[in-house]
Structures are given as structure tokens and as C-alpha cells.
Design a protein around this motif. Sequence first.
Motif, PDB file in Angstrom:
ATOM      1  N   TYR A 246      20.602  -1.378 -30.780  1.00  0.00           N
ATOM      2  CA  TYR A 246      19.954  -1.520 -30.458  1.00  0.00           C
ATOM      3  C   TYR A 246      18.682  -2.400 -31.277  1.00  0.00           C
ATOM      4  CZ  TYR A 246      20.185   3.534 -30.719  1.00  0.00           C
ATOM      5  OH  TYR A 246      20.419   5.244 -30.401  1.00  0.00           O
ATOM      6  N   CYS A 247      18.341  -3.215 -31.277  1.00  0.00           N
ATOM      7  CA  CYS A 247      18.099  -4.712 -31.276  1.00  0.00           C
ATOM      8  C   CYS A 247      16.403  -4.620 -31.918  1.00  0.00           C
ATOM      9  CB  CYS A 247      18.082  -5.396 -30.006  1.00  0.00           C
ATOM     10  SG  CYS A 247      17.485  -6.758 -30.506  1.00  0.00           S
ATOM     11  N   VAL A 248      16.298  -4.298 -32.898  1.00  0.00           N
ATOM     12  CA  VAL A 248      14.531  -4.273 -33.738  1.00  0.00           C
ATOM     13  C   VAL A 248      14.411  -5.736 -34.748  1.00  0.00           C
ATOM     14  CG1 VAL A 248      14.179  -3.889 -36.186  1.00  0.00           C
ATOM     15  CG2 VAL A 248      16.298  -2.675 -35.825  1.00  0.00           C
ATOM     16  N   GLY A 387       9.714  -0.500 -32.398  1.00  0.00           N
ATOM     17  CA  GLY A 387       9.273  -1.603 -31.416  1.00  0.00           C
ATOM     18  C   GLY A 387      10.867  -2.292 -31.237  1.00  0.00           C
ATOM     19  N   THR A 388      11.776  -0.937 -31.176  1.00  0.00           N
ATOM     20  CA  THR A 388      13.546  -1.286 -31.488  1.00  0.00           C
ATOM     21  C   THR A 388      13.602  -1.598 -29.667  1.00  0.00           C
ATOM     22  OG1 THR A 388      13.802  -0.500 -33.236  1.00  0.00           O
ATOM     23  CG2 THR A 388      15.687   0.061 -31.662  1.00  0.00           C
ATOM     24  N   THR A 389      14.174  -1.398 -29.127  1.00  0.00           N
ATOM     25  CA  THR A 389      15.288  -1.154 -28.127  1.00  0.00           C
ATOM     26  C   THR A 389      16.348  -0.967 -28.191  1.00  0.00           C
ATOM     27  OG1 THR A 389      15.867  -3.909 -27.584  1.00  0.00           O
ATOM     28  CG2 THR A 389      13.382  -3.054 -26.778  1.00  0.00           C
ATOM     29  N   LYS A 390      16.703  -0.586 -26.605  1.00  0.00           N
ATOM     30  CA  LYS A 390      18.208   0.461 -27.209  1.00  0.00           C
ATOM     31  C   LYS A 390      18.590   0.170 -26.088  1.00  0.00           C
ATOM     32  CE  LYS A 390      20.537   4.485 -26.845  1.00  0.00           C
ATOM     33  NZ  LYS A 390      20.356   6.788 -26.875  1.00  0.00           N
ATOM     34  N   LYS A 391      20.107  -0.598 -25.834  1.00  0.00           N
ATOM     35  CA  LYS A 391      20.957  -0.623 -24.512  1.00  0.00           C
ATOM     36  C   LYS A 391      22.413  -0.051 -25.154  1.00  0.00           C
ATOM     37  CE  LYS A 391      22.780  -4.778 -21.884  1.00  0.00           C
ATOM     38  NZ  LYS A 391      21.940  -5.981 -21.655  1.00  0.00           N
ATOM     39  N   VAL A 392      22.624   0.808 -23.781  1.00  0.00           N
ATOM     40  CA  VAL A 392      24.350   1.379 -24.346  1.00  0.00           C
ATOM     41  C   VAL A 392      25.119   0.279 -23.284  1.00  0.00           C
ATOM     42  CG1 VAL A 392      25.675   3.494 -23.700  1.00  0.00           C
ATOM     43  CG2 VAL A 392      23.384   3.595 -24.298  1.00  0.00           C
ATOM     44  N   PHE A 393      26.026   0.417 -23.838  1.00  0.00           N
ATOM     45  CA  PHE A 393      27.317  -0.363 -23.659  1.00  0.00           C
ATOM     46  C   PHE A 393      28.339   0.585 -23.240  1.00  0.00           C
ATOM     47  CE2 PHE A 393      24.953  -3.997 -26.172  1.00  0.00           C
ATOM     48  CZ  PHE A 393      25.117  -4.681 -25.150  1.00  0.00           C
TER      49      PHE A 393
END
Length: 404
Positions: A246-248, A387-393
Motif C-alpha cells: 500500500y502506497c499512501v 488515495g492509497t494505492t494497492k499492488k500485490v507482489f
Amino acid sequence: MREIILVKYGELALKGLNRNTFEDVLLRNIRRRLKYVGNFSYSKAQSTIHITPEAETDAECAELLDNAMPRLKKIFGIAAMSRALACEKDFADIAERAIPHLQDVLSNAKTFKVEAKRADKAFPMKSPQICAELGGVLLSRFHHLKVNVTEPEVTVTVEIRDTNAYIHAAKERGAGGLPVGTGGNAMLLLSGGIDSPVAGWMMAKRGLRISAVHFAAPPYTSERARLKVESLCEKLTPWCGSMAFYCVPFTEIQEVLRRECPEEYFTILMRRLMMEIAQRIAEMDDCGALITGESLGQVASQTLQAIACTDAAAKIPVLRPLIGMDKTEIMDISRRIDTYETSILPYEDCCTVFTPRHPKLRPKLEEIEEVQASVSWEDMIAQAVAGTTKKVFALHVAENNGVL
């Protein structure tokens, strides 16, 4: 018969009535890690998991084992593992197969000993007799060898188990700890420095499934800084499993902090606001704790008083596995888990960009809360969370360098 892998687990054997639950999670993690290596069959007995490659030829089996071993070394819950040759439970078959199987390792050694583990008590030879007889067979073939029972270069182990006998001479150390997923979920505050990836790794070793949250403040922090943190997630996934990242967006909050609050309190206030945002994201991700890379006294925001002020903003547990470690110890682990070189890349995070010149070393909670209350933060916190974006590794992508 061909080689297989014997996986041993240590701490799991002490788990009592819920031991099967831990074993099942470990076996599920192993299956997941080896899914993209090839086909294997699995069985478990007597605190050991047997992993058997399924292939047409010996060469194909050997290749599967070569590819499986490095992945197994990064699975928490495994204490040790060995590539072992499966034999019939007959001493003549054991002696005949031991010589070619041990040819390479014993040809380059000067001393050895034989250990026997006789789990099947119906086997006609007792452990000391197995050791003596097999030792004699090996000495008759490898004339340069000498027996050294205290500090041998090579320890040959014979295990007599329910279905087969197994011979191995090279035991590999595992990652230890507990299987990921047995301890619940936690959210790692991942800054991009040396400490936080190590903290996440250490808590994954205790069975926690890890997600990560990062605070970005463009244009004060660059796109390369964010990519650096994503690279750290990729480095952690072979150990921790697939991770949600999660990038805030934190720029507005930091600008208001700098404009409205006394500089000496800036770092403590920033960390308290990070805690509030992180725990809201943690709740959405079903995480029961936060993880930070703080080490007592390492920087101004990590004094006992500063940590107390930060903790007061948290409504869920904050885990600090590095709290009693010095920087050298932390760096040693970061090198071992391959995060160090990425962590030292010169891209600043939002914590370092706005560091005050003279931070308050011993802040008082009532003073901090009074300063924080002078500004209305709720809308800004809500906007940051929204506004947080989510990315799954994904684990299998990281292990195959991005190639499925």
C-alpha cells in the motif's frame, strides 16, 4: 531408487495438540513454493516431510532437486533439509548404494563418521551396528579416509524409517521459525531503509503473514524512491510469501505539519499520523498488528519517551523486533536476506526529507497531544487513506525474476 528431499522441522515438534495445524500450513507453503519448479509428491511422518520429484529420468529428478533446494531454504518453519538417497530397508542394499551416492563428497574429505537413526525398531541391526558396518564398507572403498567422531568433515547419516532407508551426507540449514500464516496478519511500515525490511522478515519468521505500507511525498520524494521500496517487497516475498503493498500519499499532511507545528515536534507528530493511517489500512487488510523497524536510541524518534508518544496513537499492537539490536546486527541480517544493497540506494523517503534540525529527544505525551489537537487532521487522514494505492507482489513472480 532416486534421491528425495527430507525436510526436518524443529520448533513445530513441540506444539502439542495443535501440531498438525502447523504441519499442514508448512506443507501448504512448501507446495506453493515448489509449484512452479515442477511436480513433486509429498508425505509426512515422524517430524519429517518427504518430497519426491516426479520425473522420467535421474537427470530430470536431479534438476528438480537442484531448483527446489534454494526455495526450501527460504521457507520459515523448516529447521534443516537433506538430499537423501532412498534405499530398501536391507543393509546389503544400503551398503551397495551408499558408495556411488557418497562418491563425490567422500573423495574430497579426509575424515568422516557415520550416524544412524533407527526409527523402525523392527530393523534387525541396532544403530551402533549400522554405524560400524557401514563405516567399514566406506573405509574399504575410500582408503584415504579416517574416522573422526568428534569433528568430522563429513557426517554420513542413515535413517531407517517406516517404508525405506535413507542415506545423506550434507544437511542444509533451514530458515527456522514458524510457518508463515500460523500467527495471523500484520502490517509493516516499510520506509525503504535498512531496518524495516529486516523487521518484516523477523516477524514473518514468527509465523505472521506480512503486508506493507509506504508513505510517499512527491515531489519531495521521487518515483525512484517508491520503486526502491517496491523492489524491497520483491526481495522479501521469497521469505514472506506474496505481499500486498500500500502506497499512501503523504504530501499534504507533511506540508501542513511543517507549516502549522513546531519543528522540534515534527518527527513525533509525523510518526503518530503514520500510525493512525497505517492502522486504518491494517484494519481493511485484516491485520492485527503493526510492525516497525525501530531500534531503541538509534535516532531521535526512537528514544523511550518518543516511542511512548508514538504508541499512544496506536489502537493495535506495535511490534518492534529490532528494538534491542544494534546497527551492525541489523545490517548483517539485511545482507543475508539480500535487502541491504537495495536499502542503501540514495533515494530519500519522507521521513528523512523533513527531518528537523533539533528534534525533541524526550517529548511529553500531553505536549504532543496538545500540538496535534491544534490542527484538524481527520479529513486529511481520510483523504490519504482514500488515495492509497494497492499492488500485490506475487511469490512465484519474484522467485522467477518476473517470468512465469
